[in-house]
Design an enzyme around this catalytic site. Structure first.
Site, PDB file in Angstrom:
ATOM      1  CG  HIS A 134       2.991  -0.401   5.393  1.00 24.39           C
ATOM      2  ND1 HIS A 134       2.806   0.323   4.223  1.00 24.39           N
ATOM      3  CD2 HIS A 134       3.913   0.296   6.104  1.00 24.39           C
ATOM      4  CE1 HIS A 134       3.580   1.390   4.230  1.00 24.39           C
ATOM      5  NE2 HIS A 134       4.260   1.398   5.369  1.00 24.39           N
ATOM      6  CB  SER A 261       4.765   4.286   6.574  1.00 24.44           C
ATOM      7  OG  SER A 261       5.908   3.789   5.962  1.00 24.44           O
TER       8      SER A 261
END
Length: 305
Positions: A134, A261
């Site tokens: 992502h 992330s």
């Protein structure tokens, strides 16, 4: 026949798989320029002054910082993939220009619609940075023109606020797999950034490998990354024993926050660092990462070639 979710895709022409036989199997790290790294501590953690591995396991806040976490682009505000479980025992790393800290990269991401985000990645080879899927490919944002491959990523290895060790280098060349880009399945949330230079030859890189459930359950997981709740572009570290494993995920109570992330979840063997997962998600009790299984390993090997 349904497509394998690990089928690689890229913002450039796709690349194929490479074989990997047997377990465990791993790629060696490289230390880059400037000597040998210090060995890990007796608990499998980094030898960071002032840090002690908590004796036992321990709710996310709103994201902060000048740029939002890239997780918000696909998952929305406050539901992004990083969680701090009080007490917060992360420690700041300030000597970021030395190995292994310079392997971790602060990422400034420009999405297809021009919006700006931040994330983390880590070198797995001279021109390849592993990260979350992502980070490189936004999925289900609900914002017109935002989904799909990001426009560009500015990579800052070992950045410490206003102190810049290397770079930045801008990339527009990305990799992921259909399990993420087509299906948005969190079990396949991993990808890579391909740099136009061999900057990793200077910074060094982490190895990565495939290990059994039994082995991983004995491992201390280490994570360093760039959380958005701390001063902008500063590197923070935490570690815990792996809590549990699944076929495609590794679970741990290591404190993380929005902006991390794509961080490496890594183990230390002697003086060598090996990725075991890519940090991607949070939870009420434990956070989790995409486990480096044989298909993930194969893709990483192909992407670092």
């Amino acid at each position: 026949m349904p497509q394998d979710p690990h089928t690689p895709v890229s913002s450039e022409p796709p690349v194929g798989l490479l074989p990997a036989d047997g377990q465990p199997v791993f790629q060696p790290p490289g230390t880059g320029e400037g000597g040998e790294p210090a060995p890990g501590g007796s608990t499998g953690t980094e030898p960071v002054e002032g840090y002690e591995l908590p004796a036992a396991p321990e709710a996310a806040d709103a994201f902060g910082g000048p740029l939002p976490d890239i997780g918000e682009a696909s998952f929305g505000p406050r539901t992004g993939p990083e969680t701090v479980h009080p007490p917060d025992d992360r420690v700041q790393i300030t000597n970021t220009c030395v190995y292994p800290w310079r392997v971790h990269c602060f990422l400034e991401i420009t999405a297809a619609d021009g919006s700006a985000w931040l994330g983390t990645g880590w070198f797995i080879g001279p021109h390849t940075i592993a990260t979350a899927g992502h980070v490189v490919f936004i999925k289900n944002s609900g914002v017109p023109g935002r989904d799909g491959w990001v426009r560009s990523i500015k990579v800052w290895p070992g950045r410490n606020g206003g102190t810049v060790c290397y770079g930045p280098v801008v990339s527009t060349n990305f990799r992921s797999v259909t399990g993420w880009t087509a299906s948005g399945d969190e079990n396949y949330d991993y990808g890579a950034i391909i740099l136009p230079t061999d900057l990793g030859a200077q910074t060094g890189w982490f190895g990565f490998g495939v290990w059994s459930d039994a082995d991983l359950l004995q491992v201390t997981g280490n994570i360093a990354g760039y959380p958005a709740d701390k001063p902008y572009a500063t590197l923070w570290y935490d570690a815990r024993r792996v809590d549990s494993v699944g076929p495609r995920k590794v679970y741990y109570d290591i404190d993380t926050f929005g902006g991390q992330s794509g961080s490496s979840v890594y183990r230390i063997i002697g003086s060598d660092r090996y990725g075991i997962a890519v940090h991607t998600y949070g939870g009420a009790r434990v956070n989790s990462g995409t486990r480096i299984t044989t298909p993930v390993y194969n893709n990483f090997v192909a992407w670092k070639a």
